[in-house]
Design an enzyme around this catalytic site. Structure first.
Site, PDB file in Angstrom:
ATOM      1  N   LYS A 154      -6.297  -7.894  -8.015  1.00  0.00           N
ATOM      2  CA  LYS A 154      -7.586  -8.123  -7.350  1.00  0.00           C
ATOM      3  C   LYS A 154      -8.544  -6.969  -7.623  1.00  0.00           C
ATOM      4  CE  LYS A 154      -7.495  -6.288  -2.643  1.00  0.00           C
ATOM      5  NZ  LYS A 154      -8.073  -6.434  -1.337  1.00  0.00           N
ATOM      6  N   LYS A 171     -11.700  -1.646  -4.097  1.00  0.00           N
ATOM      7  CA  LYS A 171     -12.472  -0.403  -3.959  1.00  0.00           C
ATOM      8  C   LYS A 171     -11.713   0.785  -4.500  1.00  0.00           C
ATOM      9  CE  LYS A 171     -14.127  -1.494   0.658  1.00  0.00           C
ATOM     10  NZ  LYS A 171     -12.870  -1.710   1.393  1.00  0.00           N
ATOM     11  N   LYS A 201       0.839  -1.214   0.000  1.00  0.00           N
ATOM     12  CA  LYS A 201       0.000   0.000   0.000  1.00  0.00           C
ATOM     13  C   LYS A 201       0.866   1.253   0.000  1.00  0.00           C
ATOM     14  CE  LYS A 201      -4.320  -1.811   0.963  1.00  0.00           C
ATOM     15  NZ  LYS A 201      -5.707  -1.587   1.003  1.00  0.00           N
TER      16      LYS A 201
HETATM   17  N1  AQP Z   1     -11.181  -8.873  -4.870  1.00  0.00           N
HETATM   18  C1  AQP Z   1     -11.547  -9.486  -3.746  1.00  0.00           C
HETATM   19  N2  AQP Z   1     -11.893 -10.787  -3.741  1.00  0.00           N
HETATM   20  C2  AQP Z   1     -12.276 -11.405  -2.609  1.00  0.00           C
HETATM   21  N3  AQP Z   1     -12.351 -10.789  -1.419  1.00  0.00           N
HETATM   22  C3  AQP Z   1     -12.021  -9.486  -1.364  1.00  0.00           C
HETATM   23  N4  AQP Z   1     -11.995  -8.594  -0.362  1.00  0.00           N
HETATM   24  C4  AQP Z   1     -11.596  -7.391  -0.828  1.00  0.00           C
HETATM   25  N5  AQP Z   1     -11.346  -7.479  -2.145  1.00  0.00           N
HETATM   26  C5  AQP Z   1     -11.607  -8.769  -2.516  1.00  0.00           C
HETATM   27  C6  AQP Z   1     -12.360  -8.927   1.008  1.00  0.00           C
HETATM   28  O1  AQP Z   1     -13.278  -7.939   1.443  1.00  0.00           O
HETATM   29  C7  AQP Z   1     -13.001  -7.588   2.787  1.00  0.00           C
HETATM   30  C8  AQP Z   1     -12.801  -6.101   2.762  1.00  0.00           C
HETATM   31  O2  AQP Z   1     -11.710  -5.720   3.369  1.00  0.00           O
HETATM   32  P1  AQP Z   1     -11.280  -4.216   3.538  1.00  0.00           P
HETATM   33  O3  AQP Z   1     -12.389  -3.279   3.254  1.00  0.00           O
HETATM   34  O4  AQP Z   1     -10.679  -4.094   4.878  1.00  0.00           O
HETATM   35  O5  AQP Z   1     -10.165  -3.937   2.488  1.00  0.00           O
HETATM   36  P2  AQP Z   1      -9.468  -4.603   1.301  1.00  0.00           P
HETATM   37  O6  AQP Z   1      -9.281  -6.062   1.426  1.00  0.00           O
HETATM   38  O7  AQP Z   1      -8.210  -3.811   1.102  1.00  0.00           O
HETATM   39  O8  AQP Z   1     -10.554  -4.327   0.188  1.00  0.00           O
HETATM   40  P3  AQP Z   1     -10.504  -3.450  -1.070  1.00  0.00           P
HETATM   41  O9  AQP Z   1     -11.854  -3.517  -1.652  1.00  0.00           O
HETATM   42  O10 AQP Z   1      -9.367  -3.784  -1.951  1.00  0.00           O
HETATM   43  O11 AQP Z   1     -10.292  -1.975  -0.483  1.00  0.00           O
HETATM   44  P4  AQP Z   1      -9.149  -0.889  -0.718  1.00  0.00           P
HETATM   45  O12 AQP Z   1      -9.068  -0.710  -2.187  1.00  0.00           O
HETATM   46  O13 AQP Z   1      -9.648   0.342  -0.007  1.00  0.00           O
HETATM   47  O14 AQP Z   1      -7.881  -1.409  -0.111  1.00  0.00           O
HETATM   48  C9  AQP Z   1     -11.796  -8.427   3.228  1.00  0.00           C
HETATM   49  O15 AQP Z   1     -12.250  -9.571   3.945  1.00  0.00           O
HETATM   50  C10 AQP Z   1     -11.161  -8.837   1.940  1.00  0.00           C
HETATM   51  O16 AQP Z   1     -10.475 -10.090   2.022  1.00  0.00           O
END
Ligand code: AQP
Length: 343
Positions: free
Chosen positions: A206, A209, A114
């Site tokens: 992946k 968001k 990150k």
């Molecule tokens: N692409 C994905 N496939 C499966 N699971 C996913 N998760 C996120 N992206 C995928 C799961 O969703 C939960 C959200 O976790 P988070 O909001 O703490 O952050 P993250 O994993 O970093 O999700 P994002 O969407 O990628 O957010 P940003 O872009 O803000 O960092 C977790 O359980 C994760 O495994």
């Protein structure tokens, strides 16, 4: 077993929720509320480790709570709340900042990913993120966490912090009347195959968001036309679909699209390919779009209703926070005494 079987998990309000959040997290939370005490949090304090416009933060906080409920979490069974309403998360994370070692934190690969090239310029909060995550989990003495592979290292760190706390303060813990450890050694909970949803434009990255490209991501609140258009334009390859899952090797985009179909329909890859093997994307993509709409549209409709009723959402979040605090406060009282803080 001296600890109540209890589950904690959370999602951070850092963008619109997408299909990956649904298949990889929210959908897997639902069955656990029948077997465990469950706490599902909107981790707004984690979100602000990178800049969030305050209005967006609020909107996304409501959206996640609404998605939890619209996907089947019952606020009567699960404790649904936003992290910042229970200040004990911040207090315990400070204590854990003083338990965790710099070397442990420096090994966290998600921080490196990150922060990228910019590690001197990111917030101190982003570096300390895993310590707050440990506090989220251990504040409730959660025994299980349904997390994906990307969070395994953070969960390992949570266990290291619990072990070090239990060890460093073993005398005080015993003096308080605990025969065994104070914090549990939290396990990863497997609830079905862990699904990693990839970007519709690049099957090696992946779905996320914070992806700048709108077309690579299916959002939970996309309408039917938008979902169909994004799937139609998703990157695929020229070959027909293979007959078995083995044939997906080396075809990242194909593997992603077939994987999404399988997850949405609760079928195996081989089963899906038994139906579509040998056929082209012109046959598969419309079927995938119909399936995604059939699953997501009712959830999106209910989410829209809930986010439109902020007073109902506020009541649910406040009630959840009260119930969370009722578990957190006795633990924090004990932690303060264990550490030696005078009250
Ligand atoms: N692409 C994905 N496939 C499966 N699971 C996913 N998760 C996120 N992206 C995928 C799961 O969703 C939960 C959200 O976790 P988070 O909001 O703490 O952050 P993250 O994993 O970093 O999700 P994002 O969407 O990628 O957010 P940003 O872009 O803000 O960092 C977790 O359980 C994760 O495994």
């Amino acid at each position: 077993m001296t600890f109540t079987p209890r589950v904690f998990s959370g999602i951070k309000p850092s963008g619109d929720l997408h299909l990956g959040n649904y298949l990889g997290a929210i959908r897997r939370f639902v069955p656990l509320q029948d077997t465990h005490e469950t706490l599902y949090c909107v981790v707004d304090m984690h979100a602000i480790t990178v800049w969030q416009a305050p209005e967006d933060l609020k909107r996304w906080t409501y959206e996640i709570a609404a998605a939890y409920i619209a996907s089947g979490l019952d606020p009567g069974k699960s404790i649904i709340f936003n992290q910042s309403q229970v200040m004990e998360h911040a207090e315990l994370s400070w204590i854990f900042n003083c338990v965790a070692r710099m070397g442990w934190m420096e090994r966290m690969t998600q921080f490196k990913d990150k922060a990228g090239e910019n590690s001197e310029n990111v917030s101190l909060g982003l570096f300390a993120y895993p310590s707050l995550m440990a506090a989220d989990i251990l504040l409730y003495k959660a025994t299980g966490v349904p997390v994906g592979d990307d969070q395994k290292q953070h969960l390992e760190l949570t266990r290291d912090i619990a072990k070090k706390f239990n060890h460093d303060f073993r005398k005080q813990i015993k003096d308080l009347g605990f025969e065994e450890e104070f914090f549990p050694i939290t396990e990863t909970l497997a609830t079905g195959p862990a699904m990693r949803v990839k970007s519709l434009k690049d099957g090696t990255r992946k779905m996320s968001k914070s992806d700048a490209s709108d077309t690579s991501t299916i959002y939970m609140m996309d309408d039917a036309g938008t979902i169909a258009r994004k799937i139609k334009r998703a990157t695929s390859d020229a070959a027909p679909l293979p007959e078995t899952a083995q044939g997906l090797a080396g075809r990242a985009e194909a593997e992603n699209l077939v994987g999404i179909f399988a997850a949405l329909s609760n079928r195996s890859l081989d089963d899906v390919l038994g139906e579509f093997g040998g056929r082209g994307w012109g046959a598969f993509k419309p079927a995938l779009a119909d399936l995604a709409v059939a699953v997501l549209a009712p959830i999106a409709g209910e989410m829209a209703r809930l986010v439109g009723d902020r007073s109902e959402m506020d009541t649910i979040l406040r009630d959840g926070a009260d119930r969370a605090r009722a578990i957190a406060q006795p633990t924090m009282d004990q932690v303060r005494r264990i550490v030696g803080f005078i009250r």
